[in-house]
Design an enzyme around this catalytic site. Sequence first.
Site, PDB file in Angstrom:
ATOM      1  N   ARG A 226       0.849  -1.193   0.000  1.00  0.00           N
ATOM      2  CA  ARG A 226       0.000   0.000   0.000  1.00  0.00           C
ATOM      3  C   ARG A 226       0.885   1.244   0.000  1.00  0.00           C
ATOM      4  O   ARG A 226       1.984   1.239   0.577  1.00  0.00           O
ATOM      5  CB  ARG A 226      -0.928   0.034   1.226  1.00  0.00           C
ATOM      6  CG  ARG A 226      -2.149  -0.860   1.118  1.00  0.00           C
ATOM      7  CD  ARG A 226      -3.116  -0.436   0.011  1.00  0.00           C
ATOM      8  NE  ARG A 226      -4.285  -1.294  -0.110  1.00  0.00           N
ATOM      9  CZ  ARG A 226      -4.441  -2.268  -1.016  1.00  0.00           C
ATOM     10  NH1 ARG A 226      -3.480  -2.545  -1.890  1.00  0.00           N
ATOM     11  NH2 ARG A 226      -5.554  -2.981  -1.063  1.00  0.00           N
ATOM     12  N   HIS A 274      -1.398  -0.043  -9.916  1.00  0.00           N
ATOM     13  CA  HIS A 274      -2.129  -0.959  -9.029  1.00  0.00           C
ATOM     14  C   HIS A 274      -2.624  -2.190  -9.808  1.00  0.00           C
ATOM     15  O   HIS A 274      -3.819  -2.511  -9.791  1.00  0.00           O
ATOM     16  CB  HIS A 274      -3.307  -0.251  -8.338  1.00  0.00           C
ATOM     17  CG  HIS A 274      -3.734  -0.954  -7.061  1.00  0.00           C
ATOM     18  ND1 HIS A 274      -4.152  -0.273  -5.932  1.00  0.00           N
ATOM     19  CD2 HIS A 274      -3.796  -2.275  -6.737  1.00  0.00           C
ATOM     20  CE1 HIS A 274      -4.463  -1.152  -4.991  1.00  0.00           C
ATOM     21  NE2 HIS A 274      -4.256  -2.373  -5.458  1.00  0.00           N
TER      22      HIS A 274
HETATM   23  P1  NDP Z   1      -2.104 -10.909   5.318  1.00  0.00           P
HETATM   24  O1  NDP Z   1      -3.005 -10.332   6.333  1.00  0.00           O
HETATM   25  O2  NDP Z   1      -2.197 -12.363   5.016  1.00  0.00           O
HETATM   26  O3  NDP Z   1      -0.572 -10.620   5.702  1.00  0.00           O
HETATM   27  C1  NDP Z   1      -0.156  -9.420   6.234  1.00  0.00           C
HETATM   28  C2  NDP Z   1       1.263  -9.565   6.748  1.00  0.00           C
HETATM   29  O4  NDP Z   1       1.691  -8.287   7.255  1.00  0.00           O
HETATM   30  C3  NDP Z   1       1.381 -10.560   7.897  1.00  0.00           C
HETATM   31  O5  NDP Z   1       2.606 -11.252   7.823  1.00  0.00           O
HETATM   32  C4  NDP Z   1       1.362  -9.640   9.119  1.00  0.00           C
HETATM   33  O6  NDP Z   1       1.979 -10.161  10.274  1.00  0.00           O
HETATM   34  C5  NDP Z   1       2.150  -8.474   8.597  1.00  0.00           C
HETATM   35  N1  NDP Z   1       1.913  -7.269   9.416  1.00  0.00           N
HETATM   36  C6  NDP Z   1       0.742  -6.629   9.633  1.00  0.00           C
HETATM   37  N2  NDP Z   1       0.936  -5.580  10.470  1.00  0.00           N
HETATM   38  C7  NDP Z   1       2.250  -5.578  10.788  1.00  0.00           C
HETATM   39  C8  NDP Z   1       3.057  -4.781  11.623  1.00  0.00           C
HETATM   40  N3  NDP Z   1       2.540  -3.759  12.312  1.00  0.00           N
HETATM   41  N4  NDP Z   1       4.370  -5.068  11.714  1.00  0.00           N
HETATM   42  C9  NDP Z   1       4.895  -6.136  11.040  1.00  0.00           C
HETATM   43  N5  NDP Z   1       4.186  -6.934  10.227  1.00  0.00           N
HETATM   44  C10 NDP Z   1       2.870  -6.667  10.107  1.00  0.00           C
HETATM   45  O7  NDP Z   1      -2.328 -10.043   3.997  1.00  0.00           O
HETATM   46  P2  NDP Z   1      -2.062 -10.482   2.479  1.00  0.00           P
HETATM   47  O8  NDP Z   1      -0.728 -11.098   2.387  1.00  0.00           O
HETATM   48  O9  NDP Z   1      -3.221 -11.233   1.952  1.00  0.00           O
HETATM   49  O10 NDP Z   1      -2.064  -9.045   1.768  1.00  0.00           O
HETATM   50  C11 NDP Z   1      -1.097  -8.067   2.116  1.00  0.00           C
HETATM   51  C12 NDP Z   1      -1.453  -6.749   1.458  1.00  0.00           C
HETATM   52  O11 NDP Z   1      -1.195  -6.803   0.058  1.00  0.00           O
HETATM   53  C13 NDP Z   1      -2.933  -6.358   1.516  1.00  0.00           C
HETATM   54  O12 NDP Z   1      -3.275  -5.838   2.766  1.00  0.00           O
HETATM   55  C14 NDP Z   1      -2.997  -5.306   0.425  1.00  0.00           C
HETATM   56  O13 NDP Z   1      -2.678  -4.052   0.987  1.00  0.00           O
HETATM   57  C15 NDP Z   1      -1.908  -5.723  -0.558  1.00  0.00           C
HETATM   58  N6  NDP Z   1      -2.440  -6.176  -1.847  1.00  0.00           N
HETATM   59  C16 NDP Z   1      -2.038  -5.529  -2.985  1.00  0.00           C
HETATM   60  C17 NDP Z   1      -2.479  -5.919  -4.229  1.00  0.00           C
HETATM   61  C18 NDP Z   1      -1.996  -5.236  -5.457  1.00  0.00           C
HETATM   62  O14 NDP Z   1      -2.448  -5.559  -6.564  1.00  0.00           O
HETATM   63  N7  NDP Z   1      -1.091  -4.292  -5.355  1.00  0.00           N
HETATM   64  C19 NDP Z   1      -3.427  -7.049  -4.386  1.00  0.00           C
HETATM   65  C20 NDP Z   1      -3.787  -7.652  -3.128  1.00  0.00           C
HETATM   66  C21 NDP Z   1      -3.311  -7.224  -1.921  1.00  0.00           C
HETATM   67  P3  NDP Z   1       1.390 -11.471  11.005  1.00  0.00           P
HETATM   68  O15 NDP Z   1       1.771 -12.605  10.078  1.00  0.00           O
HETATM   69  O16 NDP Z   1       2.119 -11.510  12.293  1.00  0.00           O
HETATM   70  O17 NDP Z   1      -0.087 -11.276  11.119  1.00  0.00           O
END
Ligand code: NDP
Length: 311
Positions: A226, A274
């Site tokens: 993001r 995007h």
């Molecule tokens: P998930 O919820 O499966 O994974 C998120 C990851 O981020 C987890 O490992 C989580 O940690 C980590 N995380 C969250 N908050 C923190 C923090 N404060 N500090 C450290 N690590 C953190 O999400 P997805 O993998 O499914 O998706 C990730 C993002 O990808 C989406 O939120 C979206 O913004 C983006 N996206 C972009 C697309 C594009 O086309 N550009 C398409 C689809 C998604 P933990 O494992 O401990 O929970």
Amino acid sequence: MITAMFAGRAENWTIYEPSLHKAFAEKGLEVNLVTSTDEPNNVDYMIYAPAGPISDFTPFTNLKAVLSLWAGVEGIEGNKTITVPLCRMVDPGLSEGMIEWVTGHVLRHHLGMDKHILGQNGEWNNDVVPPLARDRRVGFMGIGELGLSCAVAVATLGFEVKGWSRTLKTVEGIDTFAGEDGLRKILSQSDIIVLLLPDTAATKNVLDREALNLLPDGAFIINPGRGTLIDDDALLDSLNSGKVAHVTLDVFRVEPLPQDHPFWAHPNVTVTPHIASATRAESASLTIAENMRRGEAGEPYLFTVDRAAGY
Ligand code: NDP
């Protein structure tokens, strides 16, 4: 009969309608699938996407769950009118697309492909030893559904892969980190850093000036997560000083990226609009249908959003 309302973008209805019906049949569900209703109290499940028709869920008094078609839920997780479980999208098609996009951009920077694609000048200059993946460190900030899939794929190619998450994970073949101390470690040990974090209060500007300074000189950044994850001004300064060699950005604070934004013209910034990956109707419909099946069977939903954590 269950009633589900498709509250995605109108132009996606023709793609989703057959896929959803097929998935409902596969899961043994009889569903009245609508795009609008005069009886909101009859709607059991809302299939939601940003920029769709629904933002106030108050009239849907008997709703059982809101099922997002998007993985990123920053636009809806704070919606106080949702008082039922909110589930985000986990879709094998979305993951496959992200693996391909991330791997492509990692290899582009690793191999220095631009030199030959953009720089053909008639000179036969082959005194360069090609780099090997095993000598390049790739760090993934966020190793959830998407980040971990990409990290595993990149590790399979031989790269030295590291991952950072909120809670510490154990993943075979990947060095994992968590917390502030872990953040400093992954930044200082990654030649290429990939951002696949959600947009939450805790992740805003995670790549700020101080964090960018921790990267090795000449690092590459790839951000399909993001736009809010990076401090744009600090990033431009890092690019201009050469601290960061190149950044590939798929997501931005304002989308579409305004035409006068300096990212468009910067020689070391690649802008993609995007398009890193998208939810695929056929496989995503199975995720939606499985969660409706679970709801009807009284089983726990998959992929529920932790509203306190914001993702
Ligand atoms: P998930 O919820 O499966 O994974 C998120 C990851 O981020 C987890 O490992 C989580 O940690 C980590 N995380 C969250 N908050 C923190 C923090 N404060 N500090 C450290 N690590 C953190 O999400 P997805 O993998 O499914 O998706 C990730 C993002 O990808 C989406 O939120 C979206 O913004 C983006 N996206 C972009 C697309 C594009 O086309 N550009 C398409 C689809 C998604 P933990 O494992 O401990 O929970």
